[in-house]
Design a protein around this motif. Structure first.
Motif, PDB file in Angstrom:
ATOM      1  N   ASP A  41       0.919  -1.401   0.336  1.00 26.85           N
ATOM      2  CA  ASP A  41       0.052   0.242   0.120  1.00 26.85           C
ATOM      3  C   ASP A  41       0.678   1.702  -0.053  1.00 26.85           C
ATOM      4  O   ASP A  41       0.155   2.387   0.152  1.00 26.85           O
ATOM      5  N   ARG A  42       1.869   1.489  -0.003  1.00 27.77           N
ATOM      6  CA  ARG A  42       2.890   2.365  -0.046  1.00 27.77           C
ATOM      7  C   ARG A  42       4.075   2.287  -1.244  1.00 27.77           C
ATOM      8  O   ARG A  42       4.312   0.994  -1.316  1.00 27.77           O
ATOM      9  N   VAL A  43       4.297   3.534  -1.624  1.00 30.93           N
ATOM     10  CA  VAL A  43       5.595   3.721  -2.746  1.00 30.93           C
ATOM     11  C   VAL A  43       6.689   4.495  -2.207  1.00 30.93           C
ATOM     12  O   VAL A  43       6.065   5.824  -1.865  1.00 30.93           O
ATOM     13  N   TYR A  44       7.632   4.178  -2.097  1.00 35.20           N
ATOM     14  CA  TYR A  44       8.678   5.711  -1.528  1.00 35.20           C
ATOM     15  C   TYR A  44       9.730   6.006  -3.115  1.00 35.20           C
ATOM     16  O   TYR A  44      10.325   5.070  -3.704  1.00 35.20           O
ATOM     17  N   LEU A  45       9.544   7.310  -2.944  1.00 37.39           N
ATOM     18  CA  LEU A  45      10.162   8.280  -4.162  1.00 37.39           C
ATOM     19  C   LEU A  45      11.324   9.350  -3.621  1.00 37.39           C
ATOM     20  O   LEU A  45      11.428  10.150  -2.813  1.00 37.39           O
ATOM     21  N   ARG A  46      12.558   8.867  -4.485  1.00 35.23           N
ATOM     22  CA  ARG A  46      13.671   9.525  -3.905  1.00 35.23           C
ATOM     23  C   ARG A  46      13.837  10.156  -5.152  1.00 35.23           C
ATOM     24  O   ARG A  46      12.721  11.634  -5.736  1.00 35.23           O
ATOM     25  N   ALA A  47      14.525  11.414  -4.796  1.00 35.81           N
ATOM     26  CA  ALA A  47      14.532  12.825  -6.045  1.00 35.81           C
ATOM     27  C   ALA A  47      15.960  12.363  -5.957  1.00 35.81           C
ATOM     28  O   ALA A  47      16.155  11.461  -6.286  1.00 35.81           O
ATOM     29  N   THR A  48      17.248  13.740  -6.845  1.00 31.64           N
ATOM     30  CA  THR A  48      18.196  12.885  -7.420  1.00 31.64           C
ATOM     31  C   THR A  48      19.123  13.190  -6.187  1.00 31.64           C
ATOM     32  O   THR A  48      20.669  13.462  -6.941  1.00 31.64           O
ATOM     33  N   GLY A  49      19.039  13.721  -5.140  1.00 28.58           N
ATOM     34  CA  GLY A  49      20.136  13.972  -3.921  1.00 28.58           C
ATOM     35  C   GLY A  49      20.828  12.918  -3.674  1.00 28.58           C
ATOM     36  O   GLY A  49      20.184  11.143  -4.035  1.00 28.58           O
ATOM     37  N   ASP A  50      21.471  12.464  -2.154  1.00 29.04           N
ATOM     38  CA  ASP A  50      21.931  11.181  -2.001  1.00 29.04           C
ATOM     39  C   ASP A  50      20.655  10.772  -0.595  1.00 29.04           C
ATOM     40  O   ASP A  50      20.032   9.774  -0.692  1.00 29.04           O
ATOM     41  N   GLU A  51      19.619  11.842   0.045  1.00 27.21           N
ATOM     42  CA  GLU A  51      18.586  11.311   0.465  1.00 27.21           C
ATOM     43  C   GLU A  51      17.243   9.882   0.368  1.00 27.21           C
ATOM     44  O   GLU A  51      17.556   9.849  -1.574  1.00 27.21           O
ATOM     45  N   HIS A  52      17.524   8.775   0.908  1.00 30.66           N
ATOM     46  CA  HIS A  52      17.053   7.174   0.413  1.00 30.66           C
ATOM     47  C   HIS A  52      15.360   7.557  -0.208  1.00 30.66           C
ATOM     48  O   HIS A  52      15.683   7.268  -1.118  1.00 30.66           O
TER      49      HIS A  52
END
Length: 190
Positions: A41-52
């Motif tokens: 029921d969830r999705v994790y999305l990253r940006a271009t930096g190093d944060e997970h």
């Protein structure tokens, strides 16, 4: 002399959405985020930096802000913030513990602001080594805005409990920081 424990950054936000797949598609196509993890029921999305990850989307019947994820320097700081907030009577949702591997792991706990917003404070979360050089896409989560009927009380919570510093007031919003950025949190008069 030991310094007071404090958060040192904004990791991101967790949002409830009506249609998980349509919302993921929106953030991938329009914001340029990338999927880094998924559960039922969830999705994790990253940006271009190093944060997970900077956004977690949860499929729910009602849309809204579910949580704000803040960073702490290390597990000792997490434990110090937990002890401090607990001693001051802040509502603790979960005690410090290992966090889910699918969300980057790490160590953290959850608390609620006086207005009921869920804040997750964590350290030792996995970082990406492949920072993406693309100026057209977001690098990180820069700030979050809370709407509040009592902006002074809400701001004081962040200053006293989490170690934020006052940056600025626009006449309608308080801007507070926990890093070198002008603000990580803006609190607007609701």
């Amino acid at each position: 002399m030991l310094s007071e424990p404090k958060v040192n950054g904004l990791r991101g936000a967790e949002l409830a959405v009506y249609d998980l797949n349509a919302s993921v598609d929106f953030y991938l196509k329009n914001w340029g985020l990338s999927e880094v993890g998924r559960s039922a029921d969830r999705v994790y999305l990253r940006a271009t930096g190093d944060e997970h990850h900077v956004i977690t989307l949860h499929e729910r019947p009602k849309a809204g802000l579910l949580a704000v994820n803040m960073a702490a320097q290390d597990s000792t700081t997490v434990d110090g913030l937990h002890a401090k907030t607990k001693a001051m009577g802040v509502e603790i949702v979960s005690a410090p513990a290992a966090l889910a591997a699918e969300a980057g792991g790490g160590y953290g706990f959850e608390l609620r602001t006086p207005e009921g917003h869920l804040i997750r404070i964590s350290s030792d979360v996995a970082r990406h080594r492949d920072v993406i050089a693309d100026p057209t896409r977001p690098i990180k989560a820069n700030h979050i805005v809370f709407n509040s009927p009592d902006i002074d009380n809400q701001m004081q919570f962040f200053l006293d409990m989490l170690g934020f510093k006052f940056s600025d007031f626009s006449g309608h919003m308080h801007f507070i920081r926990c890093s070198r950025n002008h603000h990580a949190v803006a609190i607007a008069k609701a």
